[in-house]
Design a protein around this motif. Structure first.
Motif, PDB file in Angstrom:
ATOM      1  N   ASP A  28      -2.593  -1.587   3.740  1.00  0.00           N
ATOM      2  CA  ASP A  28      -2.972  -2.382   2.833  1.00  0.00           C
ATOM      3  C   ASP A  28      -2.943  -3.851   3.159  1.00  0.00           C
ATOM      4  OD1 ASP A  28      -4.521  -0.613   0.837  1.00  0.00           O
ATOM      5  OD2 ASP A  28      -2.293  -0.352  -0.254  1.00  0.00           O
ATOM      6  N   ASN A  29      -2.184  -3.761   4.411  1.00  0.00           N
ATOM      7  CA  ASN A  29      -1.605  -5.282   4.825  1.00  0.00           C
ATOM      8  C   ASN A  29      -1.863  -5.481   6.341  1.00  0.00           C
ATOM      9  OD1 ASN A  29       0.531  -6.384   2.626  1.00  0.00           O
ATOM     10  ND2 ASN A  29       0.807  -3.960   2.565  1.00  0.00           N
ATOM     11  N   ARG A  30      -2.975  -5.215   6.724  1.00  0.00           N
ATOM     12  CA  ARG A  30      -3.024  -5.236   8.345  1.00  0.00           C
ATOM     13  C   ARG A  30      -3.430  -6.772   8.253  1.00  0.00           C
ATOM     14  NH1 ARG A  30      -7.041  -0.672  10.710  1.00  0.00           N
ATOM     15  NH2 ARG A  30      -5.483   1.006  10.592  1.00  0.00           N
ATOM     16  N   ASP A  31      -3.940  -7.635   7.466  1.00  0.00           N
ATOM     17  CA  ASP A  31      -4.195  -9.095   7.711  1.00  0.00           C
ATOM     18  C   ASP A  31      -2.722  -9.562   7.851  1.00  0.00           C
ATOM     19  OD1 ASP A  31      -6.891  -8.735   7.752  1.00  0.00           O
ATOM     20  OD2 ASP A  31      -7.210  -9.324   5.842  1.00  0.00           O
ATOM     21  N   ARG A  32      -2.110  -9.261   6.829  1.00  0.00           N
ATOM     22  CA  ARG A  32      -0.450  -9.792   6.840  1.00  0.00           C
ATOM     23  C   ARG A  32       0.282  -9.471   8.036  1.00  0.00           C
ATOM     24  NH1 ARG A  32       3.043 -13.446   6.499  1.00  0.00           N
ATOM     25  NH2 ARG A  32       4.986 -13.072   5.995  1.00  0.00           N
ATOM     26  N   LEU A  33       0.029  -8.103   8.701  1.00  0.00           N
ATOM     27  CA  LEU A  33       0.568  -7.851  10.139  1.00  0.00           C
ATOM     28  C   LEU A  33       0.201  -8.949  11.100  1.00  0.00           C
ATOM     29  CD1 LEU A  33       2.371  -5.915  11.805  1.00  0.00           C
ATOM     30  CD2 LEU A  33       0.404  -4.354  11.851  1.00  0.00           C
ATOM     31  N   LEU A  34      -1.187  -8.963  11.157  1.00  0.00           N
ATOM     32  CA  LEU A  34      -1.620  -9.850  12.230  1.00  0.00           C
ATOM     33  C   LEU A  34      -1.073 -11.359  11.984  1.00  0.00           C
ATOM     34  CD1 LEU A  34      -5.280  -8.447  12.615  1.00  0.00           C
ATOM     35  CD2 LEU A  34      -3.592  -8.232  14.091  1.00  0.00           C
ATOM     36  N   GLU A  35      -0.906 -11.504  10.854  1.00  0.00           N
ATOM     37  CA  GLU A  35      -0.608 -13.020  10.403  1.00  0.00           C
ATOM     38  C   GLU A  35       0.920 -13.261  11.049  1.00  0.00           C
ATOM     39  OE1 GLU A  35       0.599 -15.835   6.621  1.00  0.00           O
ATOM     40  OE2 GLU A  35      -0.646 -13.941   6.329  1.00  0.00           O
ATOM     41  N   ILE A  36       1.794 -12.192  10.759  1.00  0.00           N
ATOM     42  CA  ILE A  36       3.323 -12.274  11.169  1.00  0.00           C
ATOM     43  C   ILE A  36       3.098 -12.214  12.734  1.00  0.00           C
ATOM     44  CG2 ILE A  36       5.349 -11.059  11.457  1.00  0.00           C
ATOM     45  CD1 ILE A  36       4.792  -9.717   8.728  1.00  0.00           C
ATOM     46  N   ALA A  37       2.363 -11.256  13.495  1.00  0.00           N
ATOM     47  CA  ALA A  37       2.241 -11.318  14.810  1.00  0.00           C
ATOM     48  C   ALA A  37       1.835 -12.629  15.517  1.00  0.00           C
ATOM     49  CB  ALA A  37       1.365 -10.247  15.144  1.00  0.00           C
ATOM     50  N   GLY A  38       0.947 -13.352  14.599  1.00  0.00           N
ATOM     51  CA  GLY A  38       0.520 -14.372  15.006  1.00  0.00           C
ATOM     52  C   GLY A  38       1.261 -15.741  15.203  1.00  0.00           C
TER      53      GLY A  38
END
Length: 513
Positions: free
Chosen positions: A499-509
């Motif tokens: 449920d947090n794929r967008d958040r994971l990509l945000e952290i990676a960014g």
């Protein structure tokens, strides 16, 4: 069917010894020596000062006799570095010419093959490490992997292939050998037959394999192996080495064109010599001792009262002394042997409860969490083709995660490859890293491209999504930040990620900007 694998004779061994000596004396170029030595399962390491040797283990099976030989060789030649590979082989590193030749010669007496371990040859045939013991498997595929290995070895001195060929077997949808995306994969079914996949692969331009046949009787697998070899010989790219793998033939022929070419070669194989096989599955009749044992490194086998113990050394690089230590522990244990897994884990199988406790004591340096059991190729400090040092990155990341005191469930296993070849299988990990460079102020810096959301499970196969390039020095901090966020949610990383794929990509960014 009467086919025999080539035997490494004295004259050929002496030639190898002389050429190796010539290489180290500067009389043979690095590329010429690599083209020659690969056939024997040996390559010079980066810097050209020492060598490695690759010991084939069909299906990852490591018997007591083979284990003893490896332990004795490590002691005799003072081997300081070993690696469990993602193709279920054992590599011994930092060897001088005498050690390489001595280990190669002695290995034959113990049924250990080095021929074809490198170069343009069929590679080690893979099978699930717990085949024959695992609860829920469809059937034991290990005997078929053994027959396939014998058959493929008989082609070592036949017509030269464009490049290497990887054949593997799976026994359940877990697909731990990645059978649905190899050059040729035999995928077990609940009805005791195989579905056959072909022309898949990791690395540059990865592909999921094409389904070539369904419900194939296991007795007929060699016809499909012969067809795979023949279509590769006819349609493989001999001119461009970078395009000389089976998956590129699909670009040339199209999927339907490739399927038709394969089926034509299959028909020719079936009209030729009788390649039907019969195997006898080894039944494990060992009696349990009544001792119950449990823990994160203990698996109950389908044989009631028997156990398997897993041992995962950091980065798949055990202390070489562990081979001798394990032999001393299991040498008198009935039916016990080792299995090498495609994720660089060693399984010790067919243990009673009391025996499992002894093995646990002997392998206390094993990984303690899913993250610590991460997969890493040998890396650029050893491999001539490597770009980045995968092992060092993993060591740095593990140190940072331990220091942060993250709970065991906060991070998944990650997959690290030092270059695009994907020896660390970065393309199918939930988190994967591939070695590269990043320009900072016009200066190249050590870096890795990060991938997310890969999966190797049958029916759910997908390659990871590239999400930018991180400096190597920043990756430990990135992993700690992700782990802290997952831990704060109270969920495991797997549950948090859903449920947090967008958040994971945000952290990676933040780390790829």
């Amino acid at each position: 069917m009467e086919r025999k694998a080539p035997v490494l004779g004295k004259e050929e061994l002496e030639e190898f010894r002389q050429r190796t000596k010539d290489f180290y004396e500067g009389k043979i170029t690095k590329n010429d020596y690599k083209g020659y030595s690969g056939r024997y399962g040996s390559y010079a390491q980066r810097g050209g000062k020492c060598s490695m040797i690759r010991l084939r283990m069909a299906g990852g099976r490591l018997t007591k006799d083979k284990l003893l030989y490896i332990a004795q060789s490590i002691e005799k030649y003072q081997v300081k570095r070993a690696h469990l590979t993602t193709c279920q082989t054992i590599q011994l590193h930092d060897l001088d010419a005498d050690a390489v030749c001595g280990i190669m010669e002695g290995a034959m007496e113990h049924g250990i093959i080095t021929l074809g371990g490198g170069g343009d040859f069929p590679r080690n045939v893979m099978a699930p490490p717990l085949s024959g013991t695992e609860r829920g498997e469809y059937f034991d595929v290990l005997p078929y992997a053994g027959k396939a290995e014998e058959f493929l070895l008989s082609f070592l001195d036949a017509k030269k292939m464009p490049r290497k060929l990887k054949v593997c077997f799976s026994s359940s949808p877990a697909n731990v050998t990645h059978a649905t995306f190899r050059d040729l994969g035999f995928v077990a079914r609940p009805d005791g037959k195989f579905d056959v996949y072909s022309a898949g692969g990791l690395g540059n331009q990865p592909k999921i394999g094409l389904l070539m046949a369904e419900a194939v009787d296991p007795s007929r697998i060699l016809y499909y192996i012969l067809a795979m070899r023949e279509v590769f010989l006819e349609h493989g790219n001999y001119e461009q080495r970078g395009k000389a793998r089976t998956r590129y033939m699909r670009d040339k022929l199209g999927d339907e064109g490739y399927r038709q070419a394969f089926l034509e070669k299959l028909a020719q194989a079936e009209a030729g010599e009788d390649l039907t096989i019969r195997v006898e599955t080894e039944e494990i009749t060992k009696k349990p001792d009544g001792t119950r044992v449990s823990g994160s490194r203990v698996l109950e086998q389908k044989q009631a009262g028997l156990y398997s113990v897993l041992y995962h050394p950091l980065g798949g690089c055990p202390d070489p002394a562990v081979f001798g230590r394990l032999y001393d522990v299991i040498k008198d244990m009935e039916a016990v042997e080792l299995r090498i897994a495609p994720d660089e884990t060693l399984y010790i199988v067919n243990l009673t409860g009391a025996e499992a406790e002894q093995v646990l004591d002997a392998t206390q340096d094993s990984a303690r969490t899913p993250f610590e059991s991460s997969v890493a190729c040998i890396g650029a400090s050893i491999c001539q083709a490597g770009v980045r040092d995968s092992q060092t990155l993993l060591e740095e990341a593990v140190e940072a995660v331990r220091k942060a005191e993250l709970p065991a469930f906060a991070l998944p296993r990650v997959h690290i490859s030092g270059c695009p070849s994907s020896c660390g299988t970065h393309q199918i990990g939930q988190i994967g890293f591939r070695g590269g460079v990043k320009m900072i102020d016009k200066t190249p810096r050590p870096a890795f491209e990060v991938f997310f959301f890969g999966c190797d499970r049958q029916g759910e196969e997908r390659f990871g999504q590239a999400a930018g390039i991180m400096l190597q020095e920043d990756i430990p901090a990135f992993l700690v930040e992700v782990g802290k966020e997952a831990a704060a949610s109270g969920l495991s990383y797997v549950e948090w990620e859903k449920d947090n794929r967008d958040r994971l990509l945000e952290i990676a960014g933040k780390y790829t900007a």
